[in-house]
Design an enzyme around this catalytic site. Sequence first.
Site, PDB file in Angstrom:
ATOM      1  N   TYR A   1       0.890  -1.161  -0.063  1.00 17.33           N
ATOM      2  CA  TYR A   1       0.180  -0.169  -0.085  1.00 17.33           C
ATOM      3  C   TYR A   1       0.910   1.178   0.054  1.00 17.33           C
ATOM      4  O   TYR A   1       1.503   1.637   1.075  1.00 17.33           O
ATOM      5  CB  TYR A   1      -0.985  -0.324   1.309  1.00 17.33           C
ATOM      6  CG  TYR A   1      -1.716  -1.123   1.359  1.00 17.33           C
ATOM      7  CD1 TYR A   1      -2.202  -2.213   0.052  1.00 17.33           C
ATOM      8  CD2 TYR A   1      -2.378  -1.668   2.578  1.00 17.33           C
ATOM      9  CE1 TYR A   1      -2.978  -3.256   0.069  1.00 17.33           C
ATOM     10  CE2 TYR A   1      -3.316  -2.731   2.481  1.00 17.33           C
ATOM     11  CZ  TYR A   1      -3.378  -3.383   1.361  1.00 17.33           C
ATOM     12  OH  TYR A   1      -4.120  -4.700   1.585  1.00 17.33           O
TER      13      TYR A   1
ATOM     14  N   SER B   1     -12.814  -5.754   1.758  1.00 21.11           N
ATOM     15  CA  SER B   1     -13.746  -5.492   0.822  1.00 21.11           C
ATOM     16  C   SER B   1     -15.273  -6.025   1.004  1.00 21.11           C
ATOM     17  O   SER B   1     -15.890  -6.322   0.179  1.00 21.11           O
ATOM     18  CB  SER B   1     -13.475  -5.571  -0.710  1.00 21.11           C
ATOM     19  OG  SER B   1     -12.247  -5.177  -1.017  1.00 21.11           O
TER      20      SER B   1
ATOM     21  N   GLY C   1     -17.980  -4.339  -0.867  1.00 16.60           N
ATOM     22  CA  GLY C   1     -17.824  -4.269  -2.232  1.00 16.60           C
ATOM     23  C   GLY C   1     -17.027  -2.986  -2.935  1.00 16.60           C
ATOM     24  O   GLY C   1     -17.210  -2.583  -3.588  1.00 16.60           O
ATOM     25  N   ARG C   2     -15.923  -3.150  -2.184  1.00 18.36           N
ATOM     26  CA  ARG C   2     -14.874  -1.739  -2.641  1.00 18.36           C
ATOM     27  C   ARG C   2     -15.969  -0.614  -2.349  1.00 18.36           C
ATOM     28  O   ARG C   2     -15.358   0.391  -3.064  1.00 18.36           O
ATOM     29  CB  ARG C   2     -14.357  -2.078  -3.930  1.00 18.36           C
ATOM     30  CG  ARG C   2     -13.425  -3.188  -3.986  1.00 18.36           C
ATOM     31  CD  ARG C   2     -12.698  -3.512  -5.187  1.00 18.36           C
ATOM     32  NE  ARG C   2     -12.117  -4.700  -5.308  1.00 18.36           N
ATOM     33  CZ  ARG C   2     -11.034  -5.054  -4.636  1.00 18.36           C
ATOM     34  NH1 ARG C   2     -10.528  -4.438  -3.962  1.00 18.36           N
ATOM     35  NH2 ARG C   2     -10.803  -6.420  -4.770  1.00 18.36           N
ATOM     36  N   GLY C   3     -16.573  -0.389  -1.461  1.00 14.28           N
ATOM     37  CA  GLY C   3     -17.394   0.802  -1.246  1.00 14.28           C
ATOM     38  C   GLY C   3     -18.439   0.760  -2.094  1.00 14.28           C
ATOM     39  O   GLY C   3     -19.660   1.692  -2.060  1.00 14.28           O
TER      40      GLY C   3
ATOM     41  N   SER D   1     -21.903   1.259  -0.153  1.00 13.13           N
ATOM     42  CA  SER D   1     -22.258   2.376   0.552  1.00 13.13           C
ATOM     43  C   SER D   1     -22.784   3.487  -0.348  1.00 13.13           C
ATOM     44  O   SER D   1     -23.685   4.301   0.313  1.00 13.13           O
ATOM     45  CB  SER D   1     -20.792   3.260   1.062  1.00 13.13           C
ATOM     46  OG  SER D   1     -20.124   3.599  -0.094  1.00 13.13           O
TER      47      SER D   1
ATOM     48  N   GLY E   1     -23.299   3.055  -4.288  1.00 13.14           N
ATOM     49  CA  GLY E   1     -23.629   2.701  -5.560  1.00 13.14           C
ATOM     50  C   GLY E   1     -22.920   3.269  -6.687  1.00 13.14           C
ATOM     51  O   GLY E   1     -21.606   3.899  -6.419  1.00 13.14           O
TER      52      GLY E   1
END
Length: 346
Positions: free
Chosen positions: A63, A209, A212-214, A217, A219
Site C-alpha cells: 500500500y 472489501s 464491495g470496495r465501497g 455504501s 452505488g
Amino acid sequence: MAASAGVGRMKLGSQGLEVSRQGLGCMGMSAFYGPPKPDADMIALIHHAVNSGVTFLDTSDLYGPYTNEILLGKALQGGVRDKVELASKFAFYLEDGKREIRGDPAYVRSACQASLQRLGVDCIDLYYQHRIDSRVPIEVTIGALKELVEDGKIKYIGLSEASASTIRRAHAVHPITAVQLEWSLWSRDVEEEIIPTCRELGIGIVAYSPLGRGFFSSGTKLIENAPEQDSRKSYFPRFQPENLAQNAVIFERVNDMAKRKGCTSSQLALAWVHHQGSDVCPIPGTTKIENLKQNIGALSVKLTPEEMAELESYASVDVVKGDRYPEQVATWKNSDTPPLSSWKGE
C-alpha cells in the site's frame, strides 16, 4: 441509523489471537482509491477507531507502496501500539516499476525486516502472505514464516487469497491463524471450498472489501464522484460502464431494504458479513470518521434467516456482472504451488 452497542472482541483462529469483532482496513488512506489522504487526518481516524474499540488494524507493504506502513508507524506512537492487533503483509517485490510475487525464504525475511522498521515495532501480530508465489512450494514459504515466529518477529501467520489445497499444505507446516479473502454480498466464490476448509482447520476468516470496495455504501455515485486516480474507475471490472448499470440495480435493492430496516445500505451489507459466523472478522476501510461510526453501527443490525436469503437473492451469481479482478490477476484461483520435492532453492 443503527446505534452502536460496542464493538466487542473475538478469537481469530485457534492459536490465541484475539481481535476486535470488526477491523479497519487502512489501504485506502494511502493508495489505490485516489490521492493519499493527509497524515494528520488519517492518524486522527486511526486513533478514533482504536478508542471506539476497533483495534485490529490491517496494512501491507504494497500500500503506497510502503507509505501506509509508515503512516501506521506514526499512528502507533505514544502508547497506541499496546492497544492494537497489527496485521501486515508481504509478497510483492517491486523494482524498476515492475511487480512480481515472491515467497522465497530470503525475500520473506527481508520483507518482514523492512516492514518492522517502517512500522516502528519489534513484532507484527499477524503477518500474511499477501499473494501466493506459484513458483515456490507453500511449505518453503511457511517454513520461513515459522522461523520469524520462532525469532519473535511475528506472532501469527496468515494467508491471503489462497486456495483450499494451499491452505491445507501451509497449515501442515505451521498453524495458520487467519485467511484473508474477499467476501461480500457480491463476492461469494469462497463459500464453496475455502470457507469450509478454514472452519475444518480452525482458521479465522478475515473478510476484505466487505462493502464491495465501497459499492454498497453509495452505488454508482461512488464512481461518479471518484477522482481519476481511483483504481475502481479503470481497473475493477464490476465498476466499468458495461457492467455498472446492471450492478446498480443490486445497490438499489439493498438500499431499499436498508430503508425498511432503518439503517444505511453499507450497514446492511456489512451486517450480512458479520452474520456469517463468530469466526469472521470483516475489515472495512474508510478515510472518514463518520463512515467509521456507520461501520461500527453495522454490528447492531440484526438479520433474520429470511432477510439474509432476501439480501443474497439481490446479488446472486447470475445477477452480478463482471469479475472481482481483471483476468490473470493473482487470486486464490491460481495460488497452487509446486510440490515440496521440486524445490531446489535455499
